[in-house]
Design a protein around this motif. Structure first.
Motif, PDB file in Angstrom:
ATOM      1  N   LEU A 149       0.834  -1.198   0.000  1.00  0.00           N
ATOM      2  CA  LEU A 149       0.000   0.000   0.000  1.00  0.00           C
ATOM      3  C   LEU A 149       0.873   1.254   0.000  1.00  0.00           C
ATOM      4  CD1 LEU A 149      -3.004   0.995   0.281  1.00  0.00           C
ATOM      5  CD2 LEU A 149      -2.570   1.112   2.744  1.00  0.00           C
ATOM      6  N   GLY A 150       1.937   1.223   0.807  1.00  0.00           N
ATOM      7  CA  GLY A 150       2.826   2.379   0.866  1.00  0.00           C
ATOM      8  C   GLY A 150       3.577   2.619  -0.423  1.00  0.00           C
ATOM      9  N   SER A 151       3.845   1.550  -1.168  1.00  0.00           N
ATOM     10  CA  SER A 151       4.571   1.720  -2.430  1.00  0.00           C
ATOM     11  C   SER A 151       3.676   2.216  -3.563  1.00  0.00           C
ATOM     12  CB  SER A 151       5.223   0.390  -2.835  1.00  0.00           C
ATOM     13  OG  SER A 151       4.226  -0.585  -3.127  1.00  0.00           O
ATOM     14  N   GLU A 152       2.357   2.030  -3.418  1.00  0.00           N
ATOM     15  CA  GLU A 152       1.429   2.427  -4.483  1.00  0.00           C
ATOM     16  C   GLU A 152       0.901   3.842  -4.308  1.00  0.00           C
ATOM     17  OE1 GLU A 152      -1.630  -0.477  -4.448  1.00  0.00           O
ATOM     18  OE2 GLU A 152      -0.395  -2.073  -5.331  1.00  0.00           O
ATOM     19  N   LEU A 153       0.924   4.349  -3.075  1.00  0.00           N
ATOM     20  CA  LEU A 153       0.350   5.668  -2.801  1.00  0.00           C
ATOM     21  C   LEU A 153       1.407   6.582  -2.204  1.00  0.00           C
ATOM     22  CD1 LEU A 153      -2.975   4.478  -1.078  1.00  0.00           C
ATOM     23  CD2 LEU A 153      -2.673   5.119  -3.477  1.00  0.00           C
ATOM     24  N   ASP A 154       1.182   7.884  -2.364  1.00  0.00           N
ATOM     25  CA  ASP A 154       2.115   8.826  -1.753  1.00  0.00           C
ATOM     26  C   ASP A 154       1.872   8.882  -0.253  1.00  0.00           C
ATOM     27  OD1 ASP A 154       0.352  11.315  -0.985  1.00  0.00           O
ATOM     28  OD2 ASP A 154      -0.295  10.753  -3.008  1.00  0.00           O
ATOM     29  N   PRO A 155       2.859   9.325   0.533  1.00  0.00           N
ATOM     30  CA  PRO A 155       2.759   9.261   1.997  1.00  0.00           C
ATOM     31  C   PRO A 155       1.527   9.974   2.568  1.00  0.00           C
ATOM     32  CG  PRO A 155       5.012   9.708   1.357  1.00  0.00           C
ATOM     33  CD  PRO A 155       4.200   9.780   0.098  1.00  0.00           C
ATOM     34  N   GLU A 156       1.159  11.119   1.996  1.00  0.00           N
ATOM     35  CA  GLU A 156       0.004  11.835   2.534  1.00  0.00           C
ATOM     36  C   GLU A 156      -1.280  11.042   2.333  1.00  0.00           C
ATOM     37  OE1 GLU A 156      -0.166  15.712   0.877  1.00  0.00           O
ATOM     38  OE2 GLU A 156       1.516  16.483   2.046  1.00  0.00           O
ATOM     39  N   THR A 157      -1.416  10.402   1.168  1.00  0.00           N
ATOM     40  CA  THR A 157      -2.609   9.591   0.898  1.00  0.00           C
ATOM     41  C   THR A 157      -2.642   8.383   1.822  1.00  0.00           C
ATOM     42  OG1 THR A 157      -2.618  10.285  -1.412  1.00  0.00           O
ATOM     43  CG2 THR A 157      -3.861   8.299  -0.866  1.00  0.00           C
ATOM     44  N   VAL A 158      -1.470   7.740   2.024  1.00  0.00           N
ATOM     45  CA  VAL A 158      -1.405   6.607   2.941  1.00  0.00           C
ATOM     46  C   VAL A 158      -1.845   7.027   4.336  1.00  0.00           C
ATOM     47  CG1 VAL A 158       0.130   4.981   4.108  1.00  0.00           C
ATOM     48  CG2 VAL A 158       0.382   5.392   1.657  1.00  0.00           C
ATOM     49  N   ARG A 159      -1.404   8.182   4.747  1.00  0.00           N
ATOM     50  CA  ARG A 159      -1.765   8.648   6.087  1.00  0.00           C
ATOM     51  C   ARG A 159      -3.270   8.860   6.209  1.00  0.00           C
ATOM     52  NH1 ARG A 159       0.851  13.766   9.438  1.00  0.00           N
ATOM     53  NH2 ARG A 159      -0.509  13.581  11.252  1.00  0.00           N
ATOM     54  N   ARG A 160      -3.883   9.450   5.167  1.00  0.00           N
ATOM     55  CA  ARG A 160      -5.331   9.666   5.214  1.00  0.00           C
ATOM     56  C   ARG A 160      -6.090   8.337   5.237  1.00  0.00           C
ATOM     57  NH1 ARG A 160      -4.108  14.265   1.903  1.00  0.00           N
ATOM     58  NH2 ARG A 160      -4.282  13.006   0.006  1.00  0.00           N
ATOM     59  N   VAL A 161      -5.625   7.381   4.417  1.00  0.00           N
ATOM     60  CA  VAL A 161      -6.271   6.069   4.378  1.00  0.00           C
ATOM     61  C   VAL A 161      -6.158   5.383   5.735  1.00  0.00           C
ATOM     62  CG1 VAL A 161      -6.118   3.733   3.415  1.00  0.00           C
ATOM     63  CG2 VAL A 161      -6.023   5.721   1.896  1.00  0.00           C
ATOM     64  N   SER A 221      -5.676   6.736   8.638  1.00  0.00           N
ATOM     65  CA  SER A 221      -6.453   7.461   9.654  1.00  0.00           C
ATOM     66  C   SER A 221      -7.912   7.018   9.627  1.00  0.00           C
ATOM     67  CB  SER A 221      -6.358   8.969   9.423  1.00  0.00           C
ATOM     68  OG  SER A 221      -5.036   9.430   9.655  1.00  0.00           O
ATOM     69  N   ARG A 222      -8.427   6.827   8.422  1.00  0.00           N
ATOM     70  CA  ARG A 222      -9.820   6.363   8.312  1.00  0.00           C
ATOM     71  C   ARG A 222      -9.954   4.929   8.821  1.00  0.00           C
ATOM     72  NH1 ARG A 222     -11.967   8.046   2.432  1.00  0.00           N
ATOM     73  NH2 ARG A 222     -13.923   7.271   3.324  1.00  0.00           N
ATOM     74  N   TYR A 223      -8.937   4.128   8.561  1.00  0.00           N
ATOM     75  CA  TYR A 223      -8.945   2.759   9.079  1.00  0.00           C
ATOM     76  C   TYR A 223      -8.922   2.755  10.602  1.00  0.00           C
ATOM     77  CZ  TYR A 223      -6.304  -1.193  11.041  1.00  0.00           C
ATOM     78  OH  TYR A 223      -5.841  -2.200  11.852  1.00  0.00           O
ATOM     79  N   PHE A 224      -8.023   3.556  11.196  1.00  0.00           N
ATOM     80  CA  PHE A 224      -7.938   3.609  12.654  1.00  0.00           C
ATOM     81  C   PHE A 224      -9.254   4.100  13.259  1.00  0.00           C
ATOM     82  CE2 PHE A 224      -3.128   4.248  12.184  1.00  0.00           C
ATOM     83  CZ  PHE A 224      -2.893   2.898  12.385  1.00  0.00           C
ATOM     84  N   GLU A 225      -9.874   5.075  12.629  1.00  0.00           N
ATOM     85  CA  GLU A 225     -11.143   5.601  13.130  1.00  0.00           C
ATOM     86  C   GLU A 225     -12.232   4.527  13.074  1.00  0.00           C
ATOM     87  OE1 GLU A 225     -14.389   9.132  12.070  1.00  0.00           O
ATOM     88  OE2 GLU A 225     -12.415   9.119  11.111  1.00  0.00           O
ATOM     89  N   THR A 226     -12.284   3.802  11.959  1.00  0.00           N
ATOM     90  CA  THR A 226     -13.282   2.739  11.794  1.00  0.00           C
ATOM     91  C   THR A 226     -13.064   1.628  12.812  1.00  0.00           C
ATOM     92  OG1 THR A 226     -13.477   3.211   9.430  1.00  0.00           O
ATOM     93  CG2 THR A 226     -14.214   1.042  10.176  1.00  0.00           C
ATOM     94  N   ALA A 227     -11.817   1.189  12.966  1.00  0.00           N
ATOM     95  CA  ALA A 227     -11.502   0.109  13.904  1.00  0.00           C
ATOM     96  C   ALA A 227     -11.792   0.534  15.344  1.00  0.00           C
ATOM     97  CB  ALA A 227     -10.039  -0.300  13.749  1.00  0.00           C
ATOM     98  N   SER A 228     -11.395   1.736  15.696  1.00  0.00           N
ATOM     99  CA  SER A 228     -11.600   2.216  17.067  1.00  0.00           C
ATOM    100  C   SER A 228     -13.078   2.277  17.418  1.00  0.00           C
ATOM    101  CB  SER A 228     -10.975   3.604  17.240  1.00  0.00           C
ATOM    102  OG  SER A 228      -9.585   3.560  17.039  1.00  0.00           O
ATOM    103  N   HIS A 229     -13.875   2.740  16.467  1.00  0.00           N
ATOM    104  CA  HIS A 229     -15.316   2.849  16.732  1.00  0.00           C
ATOM    105  C   HIS A 229     -15.909   1.478  17.039  1.00  0.00           C
ATOM    106  CE1 HIS A 229     -19.445   4.265  16.472  1.00  0.00           C
ATOM    107  NE2 HIS A 229     -19.695   3.261  15.655  1.00  0.00           N
TER     108      HIS A 229
END
Length: 360
Positions: A14-26, A28-36
């Motif tokens: 995933l990190g090799s396919e996307l730029d670092p900022e996009t990876v971070r946004r993705v 963050s959404r994963y962490f938010e979903t999992a935490s909820h």
């Protein structure tokens, strides 16, 4: 405690396919979903490590069903991430797949307010090892966790895991499914009842009064955990076999839409798993003048339709349903774990007892 570890499989790709900022946004959404999902079931978030999530069930408050909460949470988390994937594919062209490990046992607990790690110990290490051994999309649970939830889950046994420092392999199970609303351990009631003849006699006497006076009686069984409250109710039901219709509903400790869950279970008990429709419930109250309205309110309360009704209308409908059932033969309604009942539900119980007429 029960410890959950979950991470994103193939996150390096995933990190090799996307730029670092996009990876971070993705992420963050994963962490938010999992935490909820984890927190909704009572989990405490320990930390995020790279692409991994760690949560603990049993801190700061211990619940009798922490292991079951944990397995329900990880299944919900996996489903929530699948829903998130629909958005991520559309927006970023990527998907996330989780690997998850769940383990139960003793831990050393610290105080986060003092900067200490929340939990440490072998239980935590094994949970992390289970997560690492899981295939993408899999949930592996430890043997101790399985023993606490065995009657609510469908599993497959996997080969024992070799873990450094352990002489024997770690027994684990692949979690396939969690049954909705089922307790982690079914109570075994196959041994003889001893020393409760007086209490059972009181219940039988209340039943006889309900028949003689054709009215509703409320009888609350109070006692510490494990003392035999459910067993007493089951014994009453067995003693009344053939004399009365006995239905049971259980209050849940947490979750969405749980106010009338005991009613949902009772209706399913009456009409079957697939029959909770307005037509089938209407058939139970066919002799009532307002049969259609009663069925509509009951179906709305148990969430089988979008119909909405006030609390007073729902109380009335449930009372009329119970009265109609009691006209055929005496009705015994058992509400388990009433200490978890929602205030609105408890008000409904009182309404039924106070307002029922000419029905045992």
């Amino acid at each position: 405690m029960t410890v959950v570890f979950s991470d994103v499989a193939e996150s390096t790709r995933l990190g090799s396919e996307l730029d670092p900022e996009t990876v971070r946004r993705v992420m963050s959404r994963y962490f938010e979903t999992a935490s909820h999902a984890l927190q909704r079931h009572g989990g405490t978030m320990e930390k995020f490590i790279g692409d991994a999530v760690m949560a603990v069930f049993g801190i700061p408050a211990v619940h009798e069903d922490d292991a079951l909460r944990a397995v329900r949470a990880v299944v919900e988390m996996r489903e929530a991430v699948e829903a998130l994937n629909a958005e991520l594919e559309r927006e970023r062209g990527v998907r996330l797949t989780l690997r998850t490990g769940v383990n139960t046992g003793e831990v050393v607990a610290g105080d986060p307010e003092d900067g200490e790690t929340l939990v440490t110990g072998d239980t935590v290490n094994v949970a992390a090892r289970l997560e690492q051994a899981a295939e993408p999309g899999e949930i592996l649970i430890g043997d101790a966790t399985f023993r606490l939830v065995r009657d609510a889950v469908s599993v497959e046994r996997v080969e024992p895991l070799a873990v450094r420092g352990k002489k024997d392999g770690v027994v684990s199970w692949r979690l396939l499914e969690v049954a909705g609303g089922a307790p982690g351990l079914e109570r075994r009631l196959d041994s003889p009842l001893v020393g409760r003849e007086g209490e059972l006699g009181q219940l039988r006497q209340a039943f006889e009064h309900a028949i003689q006076e054709r009215r509703a009686y409320l009888f609350t069984v109070l006692g510490g955990a494990g003392i035999g409250k459910s067993r007493l109710a089951r014994e009453l039901g067995a003693a009344l076999d053939g004399q009365a219709r006995v239905v049971t509903g259980r209050c849940l400790p947490y979750g969405e839409g749980i106010t009338f869950f005991p009613l949902f279970e009772i209706v399913r008990d009456l009409v079957g798993d697939e029959g909770d429709s307005q037509e089938t419930i209407g058939a139970l109250v066919a002799r009532e003048e307002a049969a259609e309205q009663i069925a509509e309110r009951v179906v709305g309360a148990i969430g089988s339709s979008e119909a909405e009704a006030s609390a007073e209308e729902t109380f009335w409908a449930v009372r009329k349903l119970f009265e109609a059932l009691a006209c055929d033969r005496p009705l015994v309604v058992v509400f388990e774990d009433i200490h978890w009942g929602e205030p609105t539900f408890l008000d409904m119980v009182e309404h039924i007892v106070d307002w029922s007429r000419d029905a045992p």
